[in-house]
Design a protein around this motif. Structure first.
Motif, PDB file in Angstrom:
ATOM      1  N   ARG A   1       9.450  76.048   2.710  1.00  0.00           N
ATOM      2  CA  ARG A   1       9.514  74.577   2.733  1.00  0.00           C
ATOM      3  C   ARG A   1       8.878  74.000   1.477  1.00  0.00           C
ATOM      4  O   ARG A   1       7.924  74.550   0.941  1.00  0.00           O
ATOM      5  CB  ARG A   1       8.799  74.043   3.969  1.00  0.00           C
ATOM      6  CG  ARG A   1       9.661  74.110   5.215  1.00  0.00           C
ATOM      7  CD  ARG A   1       9.044  73.264   6.306  1.00  0.00           C
ATOM      8  NE  ARG A   1       8.921  71.888   5.867  1.00  0.00           N
ATOM      9  CZ  ARG A   1       7.950  71.078   6.291  1.00  0.00           C
ATOM     10  NH1 ARG A   1       7.064  71.501   7.127  1.00  0.00           N
ATOM     11  NH2 ARG A   1       7.907  69.846   5.851  1.00  0.00           N
TER      12      ARG A   1
ATOM     13  N   ARG B   1      15.700  51.877  -4.747  1.00  0.00           N
ATOM     14  CA  ARG B   1      17.127  51.588  -4.576  1.00  0.00           C
ATOM     15  C   ARG B   1      17.345  50.095  -4.344  1.00  0.00           C
ATOM     16  O   ARG B   1      18.326  49.518  -4.812  1.00  0.00           O
ATOM     17  CB  ARG B   1      17.694  52.396  -3.401  1.00  0.00           C
ATOM     18  CG  ARG B   1      17.790  53.888  -3.662  1.00  0.00           C
ATOM     19  CD  ARG B   1      18.801  54.549  -2.718  1.00  0.00           C
ATOM     20  NE  ARG B   1      18.470  54.357  -1.322  1.00  0.00           N
ATOM     21  CZ  ARG B   1      17.657  55.149  -0.625  1.00  0.00           C
ATOM     22  NH1 ARG B   1      17.079  56.181  -1.213  1.00  0.00           N
ATOM     23  NH2 ARG B   1      17.419  54.928   0.648  1.00  0.00           N
TER      24      ARG B   1
ATOM     25  N   MET C   1      20.238  56.728   5.622  1.00  0.00           N
ATOM     26  CA  MET C   1      19.711  55.660   6.472  1.00  0.00           C
ATOM     27  C   MET C   1      20.546  55.633   7.759  1.00  0.00           C
ATOM     28  O   MET C   1      21.595  56.262   7.840  1.00  0.00           O
ATOM     29  CB  MET C   1      19.828  54.302   5.769  1.00  0.00           C
ATOM     30  CG  MET C   1      19.134  54.205   4.424  1.00  0.00           C
ATOM     31  SD  MET C   1      17.346  54.094   4.521  1.00  0.00           S
ATOM     32  CE  MET C   1      17.141  52.376   4.991  1.00  0.00           C
TER      33      MET C   1
ATOM     34  N   THR D   1       9.397  58.495   0.709  1.00  0.00           N
ATOM     35  CA  THR D   1      10.759  58.027   0.989  1.00  0.00           C
ATOM     36  C   THR D   1      10.827  56.507   0.883  1.00  0.00           C
ATOM     37  O   THR D   1      11.794  55.953   0.357  1.00  0.00           O
ATOM     38  CB  THR D   1      11.195  58.477   2.396  1.00  0.00           C
ATOM     39  OG1 THR D   1      11.278  59.908   2.404  1.00  0.00           O
ATOM     40  CG2 THR D   1      12.541  57.896   2.781  1.00  0.00           C
TER      41      THR D   1
ATOM     42  N   GLN E   1      11.546  65.224  13.996  1.00  0.00           N
ATOM     43  CA  GLN E   1      10.907  64.373  12.994  1.00  0.00           C
ATOM     44  C   GLN E   1      10.985  64.961  11.584  1.00  0.00           C
ATOM     45  O   GLN E   1      11.284  64.263  10.612  1.00  0.00           O
ATOM     46  CB  GLN E   1       9.451  64.119  13.394  1.00  0.00           C
ATOM     47  CG  GLN E   1       8.804  62.973  12.638  1.00  0.00           C
ATOM     48  CD  GLN E   1       7.835  63.453  11.588  1.00  0.00           C
ATOM     49  OE1 GLN E   1       7.419  64.614  11.618  1.00  0.00           O
ATOM     50  NE2 GLN E   1       7.484  62.589  10.671  1.00  0.00           N
TER      51      GLN E   1
ATOM     52  N   ARG F   1      16.148  61.530   5.416  1.00  0.00           N
ATOM     53  CA  ARG F   1      15.776  60.229   4.854  1.00  0.00           C
ATOM     54  C   ARG F   1      15.272  60.372   3.420  1.00  0.00           C
ATOM     55  O   ARG F   1      15.523  59.512   2.585  1.00  0.00           O
ATOM     56  CB  ARG F   1      14.717  59.562   5.736  1.00  0.00           C
ATOM     57  CG  ARG F   1      15.286  59.031   7.034  1.00  0.00           C
ATOM     58  CD  ARG F   1      14.314  58.109   7.706  1.00  0.00           C
ATOM     59  NE  ARG F   1      14.820  57.546   8.945  1.00  0.00           N
ATOM     60  CZ  ARG F   1      15.618  56.492   9.017  1.00  0.00           C
ATOM     61  NH1 ARG F   1      16.033  55.886   7.923  1.00  0.00           N
ATOM     62  NH2 ARG F   1      16.011  56.029  10.184  1.00  0.00           N
ATOM     63  N   SER F   2      14.576  61.475   3.141  1.00  0.00           N
ATOM     64  CA  SER F   2      14.093  61.675   1.769  1.00  0.00           C
ATOM     65  C   SER F   2      15.264  61.870   0.808  1.00  0.00           C
ATOM     66  O   SER F   2      15.116  61.697  -0.402  1.00  0.00           O
ATOM     67  CB  SER F   2      13.148  62.880   1.703  1.00  0.00           C
ATOM     68  OG  SER F   2      13.867  64.088   1.768  1.00  0.00           O
ATOM     69  N   GLN F   3      16.428  62.245   1.362  1.00  0.00           N
ATOM     70  CA  GLN F   3      17.623  62.387   0.536  1.00  0.00           C
ATOM     71  C   GLN F   3      18.387  61.070   0.405  1.00  0.00           C
ATOM     72  O   GLN F   3      19.474  61.030  -0.176  1.00  0.00           O
ATOM     73  CB  GLN F   3      18.559  63.453   1.140  1.00  0.00           C
ATOM     74  CG  GLN F   3      17.923  64.828   1.305  1.00  0.00           C
ATOM     75  CD  GLN F   3      17.400  65.391  -0.004  1.00  0.00           C
ATOM     76  OE1 GLN F   3      18.045  65.239  -1.046  1.00  0.00           O
ATOM     77  NE2 GLN F   3      16.228  66.015   0.027  1.00  0.00           N
ATOM     78  N   GLY F   4      17.841  60.026   0.994  1.00  0.00           N
ATOM     79  CA  GLY F   4      18.470  58.704   0.864  1.00  0.00           C
ATOM     80  C   GLY F   4      19.318  58.283   2.044  1.00  0.00           C
ATOM     81  O   GLY F   4      19.947  57.222   2.000  1.00  0.00           O
TER      82      GLY F   4
ATOM     83  N   SER G   1       9.888  58.982  10.707  1.00  0.00           N
ATOM     84  CA  SER G   1      10.688  59.816   9.804  1.00  0.00           C
ATOM     85  C   SER G   1      10.678  59.293   8.372  1.00  0.00           C
ATOM     86  O   SER G   1      11.242  59.923   7.478  1.00  0.00           O
ATOM     87  CB  SER G   1      12.139  59.901  10.296  1.00  0.00           C
ATOM     88  OG  SER G   1      12.793  58.657  10.147  1.00  0.00           O
TER      89      SER G   1
ATOM     90  N   MET H   1      14.581  64.757  10.348  1.00  0.00           N
ATOM     91  CA  MET H   1      14.954  63.377  10.043  1.00  0.00           C
ATOM     92  C   MET H   1      14.263  62.903   8.762  1.00  0.00           C
ATOM     93  O   MET H   1      14.867  62.216   7.929  1.00  0.00           O
ATOM     94  CB  MET H   1      14.580  62.451  11.204  1.00  0.00           C
ATOM     95  CG  MET H   1      15.388  61.164  11.197  1.00  0.00           C
ATOM     96  SD  MET H   1      14.951  60.005  12.510  1.00  0.00           S
ATOM     97  CE  MET H   1      15.321  60.944  13.979  1.00  0.00           C
ATOM     98  N   SER H   2      13.018  63.318   8.581  1.00  0.00           N
ATOM     99  CA  SER H   2      12.306  62.970   7.348  1.00  0.00           C
ATOM    100  C   SER H   2      13.018  63.563   6.134  1.00  0.00           C
ATOM    101  O   SER H   2      13.100  62.928   5.081  1.00  0.00           O
ATOM    102  CB  SER H   2      10.869  63.490   7.397  1.00  0.00           C
ATOM    103  OG  SER H   2      10.129  62.775   8.346  1.00  0.00           O
TER     104      SER H   2
ATOM    105  N   ARG I   1      16.497  62.836  18.252  1.00  0.00           N
ATOM    106  CA  ARG I   1      15.569  61.751  17.922  1.00  0.00           C
ATOM    107  C   ARG I   1      14.162  62.271  17.654  1.00  0.00           C
ATOM    108  O   ARG I   1      13.406  61.693  16.896  1.00  0.00           O
ATOM    109  CB  ARG I   1      15.563  60.761  19.092  1.00  0.00           C
ATOM    110  CG  ARG I   1      15.026  59.412  18.758  1.00  0.00           C
ATOM    111  CD  ARG I   1      15.092  58.521  19.977  1.00  0.00           C
ATOM    112  NE  ARG I   1      16.444  58.035  20.219  1.00  0.00           N
ATOM    113  CZ  ARG I   1      16.851  57.527  21.375  1.00  0.00           C
ATOM    114  NH1 ARG I   1      16.037  57.459  22.386  1.00  0.00           N
ATOM    115  NH2 ARG I   1      18.080  57.082  21.512  1.00  0.00           N
TER     116      ARG I   1
END
Lengths: 140, 160
Positions: free
Chosen positions: B102, A134, B147, A127, B135, B142-145, A122, B138-139, B132
């Motif tokens: 997209r 950061r 974790m 990213t 993908q 995560r690209s938005q920060g 992911s 979730m990517s 889970r």
């Protein structure tokens, strides 16, 4: 979880090249920053070249540049070139696997492996560059 | 959570959209977009989200991205406190974007809009939960920060 040396070299190289997509960098330049073997890194870069992730230009001023899609290429894609990640514990032929205890242990290990794969698949190069930014801002 | 699957044609005006609070007349389009991308029609769930919620308006946010041509995406978030021992935080329950649009920034715009509303509601953290194997989704997060957080979801089949 510990990555093999070649895998770490590959990740550092991809991240370094992707952070400066307009530049060509030599293996020596990248190796110096990370204090790693330029010879070993050159071998890793050749593998990445065969995988279509980097491109090599020969001659004076030559070097490597990132040619993958930073918004699509994930850490798992890169790591999987060099080592298996999250292989099913049940599928691996290990001592004790045929016992109930071995099967139960494989179940727990598979849970960890699934999470590892989900995490690595992911996180794209793009990213990862943001996470690096950061981390730098946080004063690492 | 809405998974993103390819659809054939991209709306012509996908880059000119506005984000606003969802209205009752949007629900059918939300239901259709959600069904088109997840394969499951959940009409009563979406009706409940807009129609019968007793949660204060400054604690729950149901936003849509719209063009003249209709709905491009949606996001739902809610401020929750002390569930699972968690201090107050903003939960993102669902996000969905027309797969034909997209990479046009619609998901990011919806995400930032709901974050802004959470900030105004006094939240300092946002959280979500997803499959889970989702993908792409979730990517996106995560690209938005985002974790991994301090919680782990556990479950059990009750017929064991």
């Amino acid at each position: 979880m510990k990555l093999q040396i070649a895998t770490r070299h590959a990740l550092f190289a991809i991240l370094e090249l992707a952070s400066q997509p307009e530049r060509q960098l030599s293996a020596a330049e990248i190796a110096e920053k990370y204090d790693i073997s330029p010879n070993h890194l050159a071998k890793v870069l050749r593998v990445l070249g065969r995988e279509g992730m980097v491109d090599a230009a020969r001659g004076v001023g030559g070097g490597y540049r990132f040619v993958g899609n930073a918004r699509r290429l994930t850490l798992l894609d890169i790591i999987a070139v060099f080592e298996p990640i999250g292989a099913s514990a049940a599928a691996n032929r290990e001592v004790g696997n045929d016992t109930v205890e071995g099967a139960a242990l494989a179940q727990v290990m598979d849970e960890i492996a699934d999470t590892t794969r989900a995490t690595l698949s992911s996180i794209t190069v793009n990213t990862m560059l943001k996470i690096i930014g950061r981390t730098a801002d946080a004063g690492h | 959570m809405t998974l993103l699957r390819p659809m054939p044609h991209k709306p012509a005006d996908a880059t000119a959209f506005t984000i606003r609070e969802a209205r009752p007349e949007d629900i059918e389009q939300v239901i259709e977009l959600d069904e088109a991308t997840t394969g499951v029609r959940k009409a009563s769930y979406w009706d409940d989200m807009l129609g019968t919620s007793e949660i204060p308006a400054n604690q729950q946010f149901f936003l849509v991205a719209m063009t003249d041509g209709g709905l491009l995406g949606f996001i739902i978030g809610e401020a929750r406190a002390w569930e699972f021992g968690s201090p107050p935080c903003g939960w993102i329950f669902a996000i969905g974007v027309d797969p034909r649009t997209r990479l046009d920034g619609i998901g990011t715009a919806l995400f930032e809009a709901v974050c802004e509303r959470f900030r105004r509601a006094g939240m300092t953290k946002i959280r979500t939960m997803l499959a889970r194997d989702a993908q792409l989704l979730m990517s996106f997060f995560r690209s938005q920060g985002m974790m991994a957080g301090p919680f782990i979801e556990l479950e059990k089949d009750l017929d064991e």
